[in-house]
Scaffold this motif. Structure first.
Motif, PDB file in Angstrom:
ATOM      1  N   ASP A  26      -2.715  46.354 -44.586  1.00 57.57           N
ATOM      2  CA  ASP A  26      -1.281  46.640 -44.748  1.00 57.57           C
ATOM      3  C   ASP A  26      -0.983  47.079 -46.174  1.00 57.57           C
ATOM      4  O   ASP A  26      -0.292  48.075 -46.410  1.00 57.57           O
ATOM      5  CB  ASP A  26      -0.431  45.415 -44.402  1.00 57.57           C
ATOM      6  N   LEU A  29      -2.765  50.493 -47.133  1.00 58.22           N
ATOM      7  CA  LEU A  29      -2.227  51.662 -46.433  1.00 58.22           C
ATOM      8  C   LEU A  29      -0.745  51.884 -46.703  1.00 58.22           C
ATOM      9  O   LEU A  29      -0.212  52.949 -46.413  1.00 58.22           O
ATOM     10  CB  LEU A  29      -2.465  51.531 -44.929  1.00 58.22           C
ATOM     11  N   GLY A  30      -0.053  50.846 -47.187  1.00 54.89           N
ATOM     12  CA  GLY A  30       1.373  50.965 -47.450  1.00 54.89           C
ATOM     13  C   GLY A  30       2.217  50.988 -46.196  1.00 54.89           C
ATOM     14  O   GLY A  30       3.353  51.454 -46.210  1.00 54.89           O
ATOM     15  N   ARG A  31       1.672  50.519 -45.099  1.00 52.41           N
ATOM     16  CA  ARG A  31       2.418  50.423 -43.842  1.00 52.41           C
ATOM     17  C   ARG A  31       1.829  49.284 -43.024  1.00 52.41           C
ATOM     18  O   ARG A  31       0.719  48.840 -43.272  1.00 52.41           O
ATOM     19  CB  ARG A  31       2.393  51.726 -43.059  1.00 52.41           C
ATOM     20  N   THR A  32       2.577  48.829 -42.054  1.00 54.14           N
ATOM     21  CA  THR A  32       2.142  47.693 -41.254  1.00 54.14           C
ATOM     22  C   THR A  32       1.249  48.141 -40.109  1.00 54.14           C
ATOM     23  O   THR A  32       1.699  48.824 -39.196  1.00 54.14           O
ATOM     24  CB  THR A  32       3.365  46.933 -40.698  1.00 54.14           C
ATOM     25  N   VAL A  33      -0.015  47.760 -40.191  1.00 51.75           N
ATOM     26  CA  VAL A  33      -0.953  47.978 -39.095  1.00 51.75           C
ATOM     27  C   VAL A  33      -1.384  46.637 -38.504  1.00 51.75           C
ATOM     28  O   VAL A  33      -2.040  46.591 -37.466  1.00 51.75           O
ATOM     29  CB  VAL A  33      -2.198  48.789 -39.536  1.00 51.75           C
ATOM     30  N   SER A  34      -1.011  45.560 -39.180  1.00 51.88           N
ATOM     31  CA  SER A  34      -1.475  44.236 -38.773  1.00 51.88           C
ATOM     32  C   SER A  34      -0.930  43.806 -37.409  1.00 51.88           C
ATOM     33  O   SER A  34      -1.664  43.202 -36.620  1.00 51.88           O
ATOM     34  CB  SER A  34      -1.102  43.195 -39.831  1.00 51.88           C
ATOM     35  N   GLN A 100       5.808  49.175 -28.394  1.00 53.70           N
ATOM     36  CA  GLN A 100       5.918  47.824 -28.937  1.00 53.70           C
ATOM     37  C   GLN A 100       6.307  46.780 -27.916  1.00 53.70           C
ATOM     38  O   GLN A 100       6.304  45.598 -28.216  1.00 53.70           O
ATOM     39  CB  GLN A 100       6.928  47.816 -30.088  1.00 53.70           C
TER      40      GLN A 100
END
Length: 170
Positions: A26, A29-34, A100
């Motif tokens: 996260d 990458l600077g974004r939420t992949v978790s 989602q």
């Protein structure tokens, strides 16, 4: 690659948890992949994605999406990216969304109008099965040779075989 290298360097010669990996990815990458990743790591199984085409009077189209566990008997959901390629004549375009919840919708590029064909799982590399609605399956069978990549052909065929074994398609 650099995000994974960051994780490997940070935890070299130490124990780590999946949360450590997700947190590092996260941040790198600077974004939420978790959250999407955890939905696959923290529960068993994988999703079956149902996709049907909805053409609107304005000339635009969308895919209506829903998911269920491929192996029935639970009420699990996953978060995962859904990418498609669609085409009309010589015009081909791509669209993606992050599913989602149990259902979602993916707007297709307006330049395609109501596309002649849509292949879900662009590139054939994602970790889910796809149940194309009957009209989408029919249109995929009618696509000219070379429209689908070898990977997409394998993915569509494998999905159909798995759905037949499950009893969903003849």
């Amino acid at each position: 690659r650099s995000a994974l290298a960051t994780y490997l360097n940070a935890y070299a010669d130490r124990n780590a948890t999946s949360e450590d990996l997700f947190r590092t990815l996260d941040a790198a990458l600077g974004r939420t992949v978790s959250t999407p990743m955890a939905s696959f790591v923290d529960q068993p199984g994988f999703p079956l994605l149902h996709a049907s085409l909805a053409c609107h009077g304005s000339g635009a189209a969308s895919l209506e999406l829903s998911q269920e566990p491929f192996v029935p008997g639970t009420d699990r959901t996953w978060q995962f990216p859904v990418c498609v390629r669609a085409g009309t004549g010589k015009r081909v375009d791509r669209a993606c969304t992050l599913l989602q919840g149990k259902t979602g919708s993916l707007s297709l590029p307006a330049s395609l109008g109501c596309p002649a064909w849509v292949v879900v799982n662009d590139g054939g590399l994602d970790y889910y099965r796809v149940a194309h609605a009957p009209e989408l399956r029919k249109n995929l069978r009618a696509t000219p040779r070379g429209v689908l990549s070898a990977e997409e052909q394998v993915a569509v065929t494998s999905d159909l075989s798995a759905l037949a074994e499950r009893g969903d398609v003849p």
